[in-house]
Design an enzyme around this catalytic site. Sequence first.
Site, PDB file in Angstrom:
ATOM      1  N   GLN A 261      47.943  44.777  38.534  1.00 37.16           N
ATOM      2  CA  GLN A 261      48.374  43.420  38.864  1.00 37.16           C
ATOM      3  C   GLN A 261      49.728  43.429  39.557  1.00 37.16           C
ATOM      4  O   GLN A 261      49.961  42.659  40.495  1.00 37.16           O
ATOM      5  CB  GLN A 261      48.419  42.558  37.606  1.00 37.16           C
ATOM      6  CG  GLN A 261      47.057  42.302  36.989  1.00 37.16           C
ATOM      7  CD  GLN A 261      46.040  41.780  37.990  1.00 37.16           C
ATOM      8  OE1 GLN A 261      45.097  42.485  38.337  1.00 37.16           O
ATOM      9  NE2 GLN A 261      46.235  40.581  38.473  1.00 37.16           N
ATOM     10  N   HIS A 264      49.846  43.536  43.381  1.00 34.20           N
ATOM     11  CA  HIS A 264      49.547  42.375  44.213  1.00 34.20           C
ATOM     12  C   HIS A 264      50.763  41.837  44.938  1.00 34.20           C
ATOM     13  O   HIS A 264      50.700  41.479  46.113  1.00 34.20           O
ATOM     14  CB  HIS A 264      48.969  41.242  43.347  1.00 34.20           C
ATOM     15  CG  HIS A 264      47.482  41.276  43.195  1.00 34.20           C
ATOM     16  ND1 HIS A 264      46.611  40.907  44.179  1.00 34.20           N
ATOM     17  CD2 HIS A 264      46.713  41.636  42.150  1.00 34.20           C
ATOM     18  CE1 HIS A 264      45.367  41.026  43.761  1.00 34.20           C
ATOM     19  NE2 HIS A 264      45.398  41.471  42.529  1.00 34.20           N
ATOM     20  N   GLU A 330      46.340  34.364  33.037  1.00 35.75           N
ATOM     21  CA  GLU A 330      45.267  34.338  34.036  1.00 35.75           C
ATOM     22  C   GLU A 330      44.218  35.389  33.673  1.00 35.75           C
ATOM     23  O   GLU A 330      43.023  35.103  33.613  1.00 35.75           O
ATOM     24  CB  GLU A 330      45.852  34.625  35.414  1.00 35.75           C
ATOM     25  CG  GLU A 330      44.822  34.683  36.527  1.00 35.75           C
ATOM     26  CD  GLU A 330      45.410  35.181  37.834  1.00 35.75           C
ATOM     27  OE1 GLU A 330      44.733  35.021  38.873  1.00 35.75           O
ATOM     28  OE2 GLU A 330      46.527  35.744  37.833  1.00 35.75           O
ATOM     29  N   HIS A 331      44.658  36.616  33.459  1.00 37.18           N
ATOM     30  CA  HIS A 331      43.791  37.708  33.015  1.00 37.18           C
ATOM     31  C   HIS A 331      44.308  38.200  31.665  1.00 37.18           C
ATOM     32  O   HIS A 331      45.476  38.577  31.560  1.00 37.18           O
ATOM     33  CB  HIS A 331      43.825  38.892  33.983  1.00 37.18           C
ATOM     34  CG  HIS A 331      43.596  38.523  35.419  1.00 37.18           C
ATOM     35  ND1 HIS A 331      44.637  38.309  36.307  1.00 37.18           N
ATOM     36  CD2 HIS A 331      42.452  38.353  36.119  1.00 37.18           C
ATOM     37  CE1 HIS A 331      44.143  38.012  37.494  1.00 37.18           C
ATOM     38  NE2 HIS A 331      42.812  38.028  37.413  1.00 37.18           N
ATOM     39  N   ASP A 364      37.896  41.530  39.428  1.00 39.38           N
ATOM     40  CA  ASP A 364      38.343  41.190  40.774  1.00 39.38           C
ATOM     41  C   ASP A 364      37.237  41.361  41.805  1.00 39.38           C
ATOM     42  O   ASP A 364      37.248  40.707  42.851  1.00 39.38           O
ATOM     43  CB  ASP A 364      39.535  42.072  41.167  1.00 39.38           C
ATOM     44  CG  ASP A 364      40.832  41.628  40.524  1.00 39.38           C
ATOM     45  OD1 ASP A 364      40.909  40.474  40.072  1.00 39.38           O
ATOM     46  OD2 ASP A 364      41.773  42.442  40.476  1.00 39.38           O
ATOM     47  N   HIS A 423      34.815 -10.869  34.508  1.00 38.77           N
ATOM     48  CA  HIS A 423      33.931  -9.832  33.976  1.00 38.77           C
ATOM     49  C   HIS A 423      32.887 -10.456  33.048  1.00 38.77           C
ATOM     50  O   HIS A 423      31.701 -10.116  33.094  1.00 38.77           O
ATOM     51  CB  HIS A 423      34.745  -8.793  33.197  1.00 38.77           C
ATOM     52  CG  HIS A 423      35.504  -7.837  34.065  1.00 38.77           C
ATOM     53  ND1 HIS A 423      36.407  -8.238  35.006  1.00 38.77           N
ATOM     54  CD2 HIS A 423      35.474  -6.471  34.116  1.00 38.77           C
ATOM     55  CE1 HIS A 423      36.925  -7.173  35.613  1.00 38.77           C
ATOM     56  NE2 HIS A 423      36.376  -6.088  35.087  1.00 38.77           N
TER      57      HIS A 423
END
Length: 433
Positions: A261, A264, A330-331, A364, A423
């Site tokens: 990670q 990235h 996230e992961h 991924d 109404h």
Amino acid sequence: MLRSLDFTDANGSYRFRLPRGQFDVDAALDVVRPIVADVAHRGEVAIKEYSERFDGVIPEAVRVPATELKKAADELAPELAEAFAESIRRRREVATELEVDTNPAPALLADGARVGLRNVPVARVGLYVPGGLAPLASSVIMNVVPAQVAGVPSIAIASPPQREFGGLPHPSILALCHLLGVDEVYAVGGAQAIAMFAYGVEGLCETVSLITGPGNIYVVAAKRLVRGVVGIDSEAGPTEIAIVADDTANPAFVAADLISQAEHDPMAASVLITASSALADAVRAELERQVADAPHAERIRTALGGEQSAVVLVRDLDQAIDVADAYAAEHLEIQTADAEQVAARIRNAGAIFVGAYSPVSLGDYSAGSTHVLPTAGAGAHSSGLTVRSFVRTVHVINYDEAALMQIADGVERFALAEDLPGHAAAVTVRRRS
């Protein structure tokens, strides 16, 4: 390389003490606001100017010709083509078997009183595929397959033009578009791509109903700016991984996954949550060994040494689970004894990877799951990109006269209690004289 946070004496209130990267979307709004407005006003001319400024190239054609898509697919190495095909197959199978919303039979609330539910795909989506530090061709699969399974009739993709490829997006991105049958592809990146999708460009690109896909802070800021004009999937920040591990974990595996990670982006977050100081020390030693030989060592070291990354030392596995839920990664990887049981206790995460042989890298590309996931703690309230992301739910109300009269008194009283006599009158006028 990884700093330490000692939570062994802490009890609760972990959320705001956990490591997070700084991702100031509001500041980026000042940068993208004039770009979005300019593209909305001047269209393709503005897009080309921003392509030259930010990407260093002006595409010969902003919309990529279908011949270029086919050429990219034809020129794929056979082994890569096979990997692409298998990733597509697995993602489509999971989307079809697990994610499709069915249209259930209407609920019969009383004789003649039915309420049904229809799931309707959005009419048109714009899918953004990043092309910066890593051209994420896999994001083509993760965006297109669930949209296709949902039944979206019109799909467009935008990805930044690349100087080394003559102003076209990366060949792998083009090849996957061709393999998936998407021929509306634009060599446009950044905020200008989001503006193009949101407002349309006359003679080039029609406006969309929904924009999905990850991107840098300027893409995220542009998505925030146009939200309401169109729908968006999320405001995704830098990628992140958290690993809950005990002394049964393999330090080499844990280190490799933290690195995967960090590779990235310098802002990527890598967090190890463990009660084992021996494991933490072994992982640090493995990080030094593995990063030394890594092609993107500088980027990785920056990410691992940043404020967003850390080893979080906890008392025991119960506290590790509490901390992981507070972080809402996230992961989230679970590398412990009885990993499945531990994973079953987790409530908050974008995706959970169970056991030593389910690394994030698998998700991924070819696990069959989505890799477009909520970041920055949004896993506590939001979901990843699935078939459901491309579907709108519409209630269908069908009452006959008798069914309405059965509940008419209650509706009229409710409306009058809210001081909305019109109404009430809409029901009263239907009463028989």
